[in-house]
Scaffold this motif. Structure first.
Motif, PDB file in Angstrom:
ATOM      1  N   HIS A 111      52.266  35.189 -59.133  1.00 36.57           N
ATOM      2  CA  HIS A 111      52.732  33.850 -58.776  1.00 36.57           C
ATOM      3  C   HIS A 111      53.900  33.928 -57.794  1.00 36.57           C
ATOM      4  N   LYS A 112      54.867  34.788 -58.079  1.00 40.48           N
ATOM      5  CA  LYS A 112      56.044  34.904 -57.213  1.00 40.48           C
ATOM      6  C   LYS A 112      55.639  35.325 -55.802  1.00 40.48           C
ATOM      7  N   TRP A 113      54.749  36.305 -55.695  1.00 38.93           N
ATOM      8  CA  TRP A 113      54.344  36.752 -54.372  1.00 38.93           C
ATOM      9  C   TRP A 113      53.507  35.687 -53.665  1.00 38.93           C
ATOM     10  N   GLY A 114      52.545  35.120 -54.370  1.00 43.21           N
ATOM     11  CA  GLY A 114      51.650  34.150 -53.762  1.00 43.21           C
ATOM     12  C   GLY A 114      52.330  32.862 -53.344  1.00 43.21           C
ATOM     13  N   GLU A 125      53.880  44.199 -55.761  1.00 43.20           N
ATOM     14  CA  GLU A 125      55.083  44.204 -56.593  1.00 43.20           C
ATOM     15  C   GLU A 125      54.733  43.767 -58.009  1.00 43.20           C
ATOM     16  N   THR A 126      55.283  44.450 -58.980  1.00 45.72           N
ATOM     17  CA  THR A 126      54.966  44.158 -60.376  1.00 45.72           C
ATOM     18  C   THR A 126      56.222  43.725 -61.120  1.00 45.72           C
ATOM     19  N   ASP A 152      38.185  33.451 -70.520  1.00 41.48           N
ATOM     20  CA  ASP A 152      39.126  34.446 -71.038  1.00 41.48           C
ATOM     21  C   ASP A 152      40.208  34.799 -70.028  1.00 41.48           C
ATOM     22  N   ARG A 153      40.216  34.133 -68.885  1.00 42.54           N
ATOM     23  CA  ARG A 153      41.180  34.439 -67.821  1.00 42.54           C
ATOM     24  C   ARG A 153      42.403  33.535 -67.943  1.00 42.54           C
ATOM     25  N   LEU A 154      43.579  34.161 -67.975  1.00 44.41           N
ATOM     26  CA  LEU A 154      44.831  33.417 -68.026  1.00 44.41           C
ATOM     27  C   LEU A 154      45.134  32.847 -66.654  1.00 44.41           C
ATOM     28  N   VAL A 155      45.259  31.536 -66.567  1.00 37.00           N
ATOM     29  CA  VAL A 155      45.483  30.843 -65.298  1.00 37.00           C
ATOM     30  C   VAL A 155      46.949  30.491 -65.095  1.00 37.00           C
ATOM     31  N   SER A 156      47.623  30.064 -66.163  1.00 36.58           N
ATOM     32  CA  SER A 156      48.992  29.568 -66.030  1.00 36.58           C
ATOM     33  C   SER A 156      49.726  29.717 -67.344  1.00 36.58           C
ATOM     34  N   VAL A 157      51.026  29.953 -67.243  1.00 35.22           N
ATOM     35  CA  VAL A 157      51.910  29.984 -68.414  1.00 35.22           C
ATOM     36  C   VAL A 157      53.140  29.151 -68.095  1.00 35.22           C
ATOM     37  N   ALA A 158      53.465  28.241 -68.987  1.00 35.01           N
ATOM     38  CA  ALA A 158      54.675  27.432 -68.852  1.00 35.01           C
ATOM     39  C   ALA A 158      55.438  27.492 -70.159  1.00 35.01           C
ATOM     40  N   PHE A 174      51.615  30.436 -62.210  1.00 31.95           N
ATOM     41  CA  PHE A 174      50.161  30.300 -62.243  1.00 31.95           C
ATOM     42  C   PHE A 174      49.528  31.182 -61.186  1.00 31.95           C
ATOM     43  N   ASP A 175      48.230  31.402 -61.340  1.00 33.97           N
ATOM     44  CA  ASP A 175      47.475  32.208 -60.388  1.00 33.97           C
ATOM     45  C   ASP A 175      47.344  31.424 -59.083  1.00 33.97           C
ATOM     46  N   PRO A 176      47.838  31.963 -57.959  1.00 36.06           N
ATOM     47  CA  PRO A 176      47.736  31.235 -56.691  1.00 36.06           C
ATOM     48  C   PRO A 176      46.305  30.886 -56.296  1.00 36.06           C
ATOM     49  N   ASP A 177      45.316  31.635 -56.811  1.00 38.74           N
ATOM     50  CA  ASP A 177      43.921  31.330 -56.498  1.00 38.74           C
ATOM     51  C   ASP A 177      43.490  29.981 -57.068  1.00 38.74           C
TER      52      ASP A 177
END
Length: 250
Positions: A111-114, A125-126, A152-158, A174-177
């Motif tokens: 998320h940070k990179w995207g 970067e990890t 089963d794919r994690l999309v977002s965490v808040a 969240f996943d930039p995709d």
């Protein structure tokens, strides 16, 4: 209010506005906050990062404005309703205790990179689990996680903090995709629905900064209230033009 101890108070680069200097003193509560103390801290303009509380105290700028939604008065716009319908059709929402694991740490780094929130040029970067835990899972109050899943794919965490009369959105990644589904806005709307169901009067959205592309969207939730010069002021409409940051006299 429980006593707090300052552990950091230095001028630093502003995380919200390029070329600005910020002062964000970090304070540690002497003990975990009760729900009533969380309410009081939020009403005074405090935010949380890990076990720390902070409140912008910048020497020459007042651009940061804490913002909250009066839950019973808010009505989703047409755009918000479309976002809700699309998200409800695609995602599964889970609400529980905050969790630190490799899956969530990887999502946070992605998320940070995207979203252009890192100064590194390395898209590989990890973020390790311990760093993620220190930022979002370790806490000085009662916190809750809202996670979105596509199968089963994690999309977002808040992660949000809970008071007696408040829910405070701390951070969302969240996943930039999946950006076309507006998972950040969708999660706020689900948090608002949670507040309605739980009888919570205020949903805090963190800081609003008119000139920050990552923070100005919060003004789209109307009516809302912003804490300006120590007073919560109500706004009934979305600002037409972002205002320039207000600066104190030298």
């Amino acid at each position: 209010m429980v006593a707090t101890f300052i552990v950091y108070d230095e001028l630093d680069r502003c995380p919200y506005l390029a070329g600005h200097v910020a002062r964000l003193p970090l304070r540690v509560p002497a003990r975990p906050l009760t729900r009533a103390e969380v309410d009081a801290a939020l009403a005074a303009g405090d935010r949380r990062q890990g076990v720390f509380l902070y409140r912008p105290s910048c020497p020459a700028c007042q651009a940061c404005e804490p913002i909250r939604i009066p839950v019973s008065d808010f009505t989703p716009s047409a755009t918000h309703r479309r976002t809700l319908r699309a998200g409800d059709a695609r995602f599964r929402l889970e609400i529980g205790r905050p969790v630190a694991d490799q899956q969530r740490a990887a999502l946070y780094a992605r998320h940070k990179w995207g979203r252009g929130l890192t100064t590194s040029d390395d898209h590989e970067e990890t973020t390790d689990v311990e760093t993620y835990a220190a930022f979002l899972v370790e806490t000085c109050c009662e916190s809750v996680e809202f996670s979105l899943w596509d199968g089963d794919r994690l999309v977002s965490v808040a992660v949000a903090d809970r008071g007696e009369r408040s829910l405070s959105a701390v951070y969302c990644c969240f996943d930039p995709d999946d950006a076309r589904f507006s998972p950040g806005t969708y999660t706020i709307l689900k948090q608002w629905q949670h507040c309605v169901a739980e009888g919570i009067p205020h949903l805090y959205l963190g800081l609003y900064v008119a000139e920050s592309a990552h923070l100005s969207y919060k003004a789209n939730f109307v009516p809302h209230e912003r804490r300006i010069e120590g007073v919560w002021t109500r706004f009934e409409r979305v600002p037409d033009v972002p205002a320039a940051p207000r600066r104190n006299d030298p």
